[in-house]
Design an enzyme around this catalytic site. Structure first.
Site, mmCIF file in Angstrom:
data_model
loop_
_atom_site.group_PDB
_atom_site.id
_atom_site.type_symbol
_atom_site.label_atom_id
_atom_site.label_comp_id
_atom_site.label_asym_id
_atom_site.label_seq_id
_atom_site.Cartn_x
_atom_site.Cartn_y
_atom_site.Cartn_z
ATOM 1 N N ARG A 81 14.905 43.694 36.420
ATOM 2 C CA ARG A 81 15.156 43.388 34.893
ATOM 3 C C ARG A 81 14.408 43.860 33.936
ATOM 4 O O ARG A 81 12.925 44.021 34.113
ATOM 5 C CB ARG A 81 15.486 41.476 34.504
ATOM 6 C CG ARG A 81 16.459 41.002 35.645
ATOM 7 C CD ARG A 81 16.646 39.620 35.238
ATOM 8 N NE ARG A 81 17.647 39.582 33.952
ATOM 9 C CZ ARG A 81 18.797 39.767 33.769
ATOM 10 N NH1 ARG A 81 19.453 39.898 34.997
ATOM 11 N NH2 ARG A 81 19.563 39.649 32.773
ATOM 12 N N HIS B 93 18.614 40.972 21.596
ATOM 13 C CA HIS B 93 18.742 39.893 21.086
ATOM 14 C C HIS B 93 17.448 39.108 19.986
ATOM 15 O O HIS B 93 16.938 40.019 19.697
ATOM 16 C CB HIS B 93 18.638 38.733 22.090
ATOM 17 C CG HIS B 93 19.486 38.997 23.424
ATOM 18 N ND1 HIS B 93 20.957 38.820 23.565
ATOM 19 C CD2 HIS B 93 19.128 39.831 24.468
ATOM 20 C CE1 HIS B 93 21.450 38.921 24.453
ATOM 21 N NE2 HIS B 93 20.431 39.826 25.348
ATOM 22 N N CYS C 22 24.299 43.242 24.147
ATOM 23 C CA CYS C 22 23.760 43.248 25.960
ATOM 24 C C CYS C 22 25.226 43.043 26.608
ATOM 25 O O CYS C 22 25.901 44.251 26.838
ATOM 26 C CB CYS C 22 23.088 42.052 25.977
ATOM 27 S SG CYS C 22 21.965 42.058 27.440
HETATM 28 N N1 GLN Z 1 24.384 40.939 32.809
HETATM 29 C C1 GLN Z 1 24.007 41.698 31.935
HETATM 30 C C2 GLN Z 1 22.493 42.496 32.438
HETATM 31 O O1 GLN Z 1 21.650 41.833 33.081
HETATM 32 C C3 GLN Z 1 23.762 41.355 30.488
HETATM 33 C C4 GLN Z 1 22.495 40.542 30.363
HETATM 34 C C5 GLN Z 1 22.815 39.953 28.649
HETATM 35 O O2 GLN Z 1 23.360 39.807 28.130
HETATM 36 N N2 GLN Z 1 21.474 39.556 28.369
HETATM 37 O O3 GLN Z 1 22.526 43.823 32.337
#
Ligand code: GLN
Length: 239
Positions: free
Chosen positions: A128, A191, A94
């Protein structure tokens, strides 16, 4: 007796979210179960990278964590690119996946320069991408995990996708790809942590590490019944 297999954990304080630390534990245990001694070497901002690392692992984080590590990571760019060129196995999840690419343009208007180990680039989207993911890989079978990111990542010609999503968004929610690979480097949005539920990926990283260190690797089969149960459960969860 050989020296312990050294797992280098990059930025465990700043970049470690949604259980990503489980990736390090999984590599450590699966090595030990095969009779290899392992040790974890944490690299924080400002610490030297050990030249004798065998596997490098880095996790995800908030945009703010990425801002914190940006300068330190950029300073290590040439060293990390050389390690990737040399075949060091790496797993980046990520936030660090994004920063091992060329650039991450955040939703807050920041341009975070990456180190270009992976031929990918990322732009934050309006919303998101969150939920459970199942993605298919010819080499690893069903890759199962959890994603939560605003970034939309696009692969350049030098990067191969890690897998194709059958459920979830993956790299960008539009082209069906999840993660990226080149040489022995794997980047992914997943994750959960990833490796406890995807032992084929863990063993690939371990095999490469052992081959590079010892010239050969034959990994004893492990009892995967608990892992299989966890995989079934995770794959059956609603998005
Ligand atoms: N900041 C990044 C995004 O939201 C990474 C998020 C994360 O590592 N969970 O795209």
């Amino acid at each position: 007796m050989t020296d312990p297999i050294r797992i280098v954990h990059l930025y465990p304080r700043d970049m470690n979210i949604y259980g990503d630390h489980g990736n390090v534990l999984t590599l450590f245990r699966r090595l030990e179960w095969r009779g290899y001694r392992a040790e974890v070497h944490e690299v924080h901002r400002g610490d030297p990278l050990p030249i004798s690392g065998d596997i490098l692992v880095g996790g995800g984080g908030q945009d703010s964590g990425q801002v914190l590590v940006e300068a330190d990571l950029l300073a290590r760019g040439p060293e990390l690119r050389a390690m990737a060129d040399d075949g060091l196995p790496m797993l980046l999840v990520c936030g660090l996946y994004q920063m091992f690419g060329h650039v991450f343009r955040s939703g807050g208007g920041q341009v975070l320069e990456g180190i270009g180990v992976l031929d990918v680039e990322t732009v934050a989207g309006a919303d998101r991408l969150i939920g459970n993911v199942v993605a298919r890989s010819a080499e690893f079978g069903d890759v199962i995990g959890y994603e939560n990111h605003s970034g939309r990542t696009t692969l350049g010609p030098e990067a191969q996708p890690l897998a194709r999503v059958s459920r979830g968004a993956g790299n960008n929610g539009s082209d069906g790809t999840e993660g990226a690979r080149r040489d022995n480097v794997i980047g992914t949005y997943l994750h959960g942590a990833l490796l406890p539920k995807n032992p084929s990926i863990a063993d690939r990283l371990i095999s490469v590490a052992l081959e590079r260190r010892l010239g050969s690797a034959s990994l004893r089969e492990l009892d995967e019944s608990t892992t299989e149960a966890a995989r079934r459960l995770a794959a059956a969860r609603p998005r």
